[in-house]
Design a protein around this motif. Sequence first.
Motif, PDB file in Angstrom:
ATOM      1  N   MET A 154      38.739  31.117  42.388  1.00 17.77           N
ATOM      2  CA  MET A 154      39.893  32.009  42.482  1.00 17.77           C
ATOM      3  C   MET A 154      39.521  33.181  43.380  1.00 17.77           C
ATOM      4  O   MET A 154      38.507  33.837  43.159  1.00 17.77           O
ATOM      5  N   SER A 172      40.120  40.587  41.953  1.00 12.57           N
ATOM      6  CA  SER A 172      40.313  39.245  41.403  1.00 12.57           C
ATOM      7  C   SER A 172      40.058  39.241  39.902  1.00 12.57           C
ATOM      8  O   SER A 172      40.828  38.667  39.118  1.00 12.57           O
ATOM      9  N   GLN A 173      38.996  39.903  39.498  1.00 13.30           N
ATOM     10  CA  GLN A 173      38.682  39.967  38.066  1.00 13.30           C
ATOM     11  C   GLN A 173      39.725  40.771  37.311  1.00 13.30           C
ATOM     12  O   GLN A 173      40.141  40.400  36.212  1.00 13.30           O
ATOM     13  N   GLN A 187      42.944  38.809  36.745  1.00 13.00           N
ATOM     14  CA  GLN A 187      42.793  37.688  35.821  1.00 13.00           C
ATOM     15  C   GLN A 187      42.489  38.155  34.400  1.00 13.00           C
ATOM     16  O   GLN A 187      42.989  37.584  33.435  1.00 13.00           O
ATOM     17  N   LYS A 188      41.666  39.195  34.270  1.00 12.54           N
ATOM     18  CA  LYS A 188      41.270  39.674  32.933  1.00 12.54           C
ATOM     19  C   LYS A 188      42.057  40.897  32.470  1.00 12.54           C
ATOM     20  O   LYS A 188      41.925  41.316  31.322  1.00 12.54           O
TER      21      LYS A 188
END
Length: 288
Positions: free
Chosen positions: A101, A179-180, A183-184
């Motif tokens: 991702m 990105s993290q 997503q989180k």
Amino acid sequence: MGRPYAVKGRKKKRKLDEAAASDAAPPAEEAEEPTPPEEVGGEDKGEEEEEKAAAAREEEEHAAVEGLPVVPRPVDGKRRPGAIFVLERACLEVGKVGKTMQILNSDDHANYLRKQNRNPADYRPDIIHQALLAIFDSPLTKAGRLQAVYVRTEKGVLFEIKPYVHMPRTFKRFCGLMSQLLQKLSITAVGKREKLLNVVKNPVTRYLPVGARKVGLSFSAEKSVNLSDYVAKSCDDEPLVFVVGAMAHGKIDKEYTDDYIQICNYPLSAACCLNRICSALEQKWNIQ
């Protein structure tokens, strides 16, 4: 007389052998042809390179975002006015490239984007990275006058960044962080549970101080001002919120702004615009 029969017998035997051989192997027309090697060129080659590069970036990025360092906060006990920034329409979109991702960008994922009938020129996460560095590197922030930063993506995801975050310097690390986050939904400080970046619910106005003056900036605005004079005339009791676009093209939504101004006769990048705002505030509050 026996010899001609022998010749006939041999001919018959040869025919039987040929028939058996023909049953055992398919005719020449039906025999499987060796599969020609696939041509790896153009887009296919580009996609393979993208996947390899994506895997390498994934390793680097995940190693870089185990937690964010915190900048020491100046503590003098005095309550001072500060600034809030809202960065609108940031191009931060996560896509699956190969097995990883990634934050999509026009340089590394051009073939991937074209394959999905998207314009690579619209995918510019470097703009928001430069804009955030302009804010967090400023003397305004180092003097403790930054109250908060809010970023809203093109997809409408809103997240808050604490004013004492140490923003990643390199683009790869920044993309790994974003990105993290997407997503989180949150990023914590190193060794702590404190959320330094956190996805929050829309609209952004619910998080702004009561009575704050919300100023939108755009080259297309009809009202042209001298930014230094404009900021100098503002009241310190009235918190200032600056709304700036972080996209490649277009303009911000001015519906929730109290004022909509132009600060230059030429189009400015988000980073350049934010540098000017920070400089005007530093001059107003005598931050050397």
